[in-house]
Write an enzyme that holds these catalytic residues in place. Structure first.
Site, mmCIF file in Angstrom:
data_model
loop_
_atom_site.group_PDB
_atom_site.id
_atom_site.type_symbol
_atom_site.label_atom_id
_atom_site.label_comp_id
_atom_site.label_asym_id
_atom_site.label_seq_id
_atom_site.Cartn_x
_atom_site.Cartn_y
_atom_site.Cartn_z
ATOM 1 N N LYS A 115 0.833 -1.157 -0.011
ATOM 2 C CA LYS A 115 -0.005 0.064 -0.171
ATOM 3 C C LYS A 115 0.779 1.268 0.026
ATOM 4 C CE LYS A 115 -4.493 0.903 0.527
ATOM 5 N NZ LYS A 115 -5.933 0.201 0.046
ATOM 6 N N GLY A 172 -24.238 3.785 4.908
ATOM 7 C CA GLY A 172 -23.167 4.231 3.887
ATOM 8 C C GLY A 172 -23.750 3.795 2.425
ATOM 9 N N VAL A 193 -20.105 1.362 -3.152
ATOM 10 C CA VAL A 193 -20.366 0.014 -3.023
ATOM 11 C C VAL A 193 -22.035 -0.370 -2.227
ATOM 12 C CG1 VAL A 193 -19.588 -2.062 -1.549
ATOM 13 C CG2 VAL A 193 -17.971 -0.266 -2.529
#
Ligand code: NAI
Length: 352
Positions: A79, A177, A181
């Site tokens: 990352k 949320g 997604v």
């Protein structure tokens, strides 16, 4: 110092890149490449200190190792974190400097979009260095619909296991949320007959989803403790904690958000309450599966992506069975299974 930290945290390699003139301060953390080259997105975030950025990069890259191992993709964990404000700091000069840093790493690190780095930024980098995936220009593009598909399949597996139900008709699901997604997940759940309770900190987003899908709009802070069968965290991490778990009324937690548990041991608290926790990094691996497919010989094959996504519910079912047999929390089992796959791979090679 970087070498000391790498050893301390079990990382193979940490690269610090600085170009003061062009405004670049970046960290590339390569956690483990036993299964293949390190793959993981680049996060652009205005961390106040190098230590904060490093902590973030190390935690995220380690997470990628486990996610790739459990998803069965031939990549390691890595990352990157660029210390910059995504709104003002992403100048072409800074991105040029970062592309040069990536090019030097060759294929030991492959990057993609993440928080603060858009698909357009990924395209910009890809035009300058080959080790970028998930781009729109010839790449696999936006991973979110694929992630949502994997989460849906995993959620169904958890419902089958905990509630002994083969279909979602009338199942009550709370989704926190409603972004790329969470929004796509709601569409799928609605199409499968689920009754939704939804919330986003953006009220317009909540209203839009509630109206379109006939869902009940709820408060973003309390939506996960609504009277539902399944709670699906699809916003931020650390939403499952000592403070929130006692209030949950769902029997299953299955969502897309990364790092849902505030502490590792919170999974034990869920278990004690009879709540089945589908480990986030197993459930949300669809995005990784999608970008990894780009690097497969012969290029991105949609059928192969779907086939790999179909292993998410299989792996989850195995995790649930082992958890039941051993009395251990599901996240511990998932980590142990990822470790087994890592140990079965080639031995680690230390690089300096
Ligand atoms: P996004 O940024 O498109 O959506 C996040 C949504 O959550 C936004 O609508 C935001 O307003 C809302 N939100 C933020 N805080 C909230 C709160 N306290 N309560 C309710 N809503 C809140 O992000 P995306 O791509 O949908 O990702 C969602 C989660 O899934 C993140 O945790 C991400 O790390 C994880 N994830 C995403 C993948 C992908 O392919 N996009 C892959 C793997 C994990």
């Amino acid at each position: 110092e970087a070498r000391r930290l790498a050893a301390w945290d079990g990382h193979e390699r940490i690269v610090l890149g600085t170009d003061t003139g062009r405004g670049l301060r970046a960290i590339v953390a390569i956690h483990d490449s036993r299964l293949g080259p390190a793959l993981g997105g680049t996060r652009v975030w205005p961390h106040p200190t190098l230590e904060a950025a490093l902590t973030d990069a190390l935690r995220l890259s380690r997470g990628m190792t486990y996610k790739a191992a459990i998803a069965g993709v031939p990549f390691g964990g890595g990352k990157a974190v660029i210390m910059a404000d995504p709104a003002r700091g992403k100048t072409p000069a800074m991105l040029d400097a970062y592309a040069e840093m990536l090019a030097q790493l060759q294929d030991s690190y492959v990057t993609a979009e993440d928080v603060g780095l858009t698909l357009a930024d990924a395209d910009y980098l890809k035009a300058r260095t080959p080790n970028v995936v998930g781009t729109t220009a010839g790449g696999s593009g936006n991973p979110s619909p694929v992630t949502a598909h994997g989460v849906f399949l995993g959620l169904c597996a958890a419902v089958r296991h905990r509630l002994q139900r083969g279909d979602l008709s009338g199942l009550r699901v709370a989704v926190q949320g409603l972004g790329a997604v969470g929004g796509a997940l709601c569409e799928r759940l609605h199409a499968a007959g689920a009754e939704l309770v939804v919330a986003d900190i953006d009220p317009a987003r909540t209203r839009a989803v509630a109206t379109r899908l006939g869902a009940r709009a709820a408060d973003p802070q309390t939506v996960l403790s609504a009277a539902v069968d399944v709670a699906a965290p699809c916003a931020l991490g650390a939403v499952l904690s000592r403070a929130t778990i006692p209030a949950l009324r769902a029997k299953v937690v299955a969502g897309a958000a990364n790092n849902q548990l505030a502490e590792r041991d919170d999974a034990a608290a869920l278990r004690e309450r009879g709540i089945l926790y589908a480990p986030d990094f197993v459930l949300n691996a669809g995005g990784l599966i999608n970008v990894a497919a780009e690097l497969a010989p012969g290029g991105c094959d949609r059928a192969a992506v779907l086939e790999r996504l179909a292993t998410i519910p299989q792996v989850l079912s195995e995790i649930f069975r082992r958890a039941e047999r051993t009395g251990r929390p599901t996240n511990r089992i998932a980590h142990a299974m990822a470790e087994e796959r890592l140990r079965a791979a080639a031995p680690r090679t230390a690089r300096r």
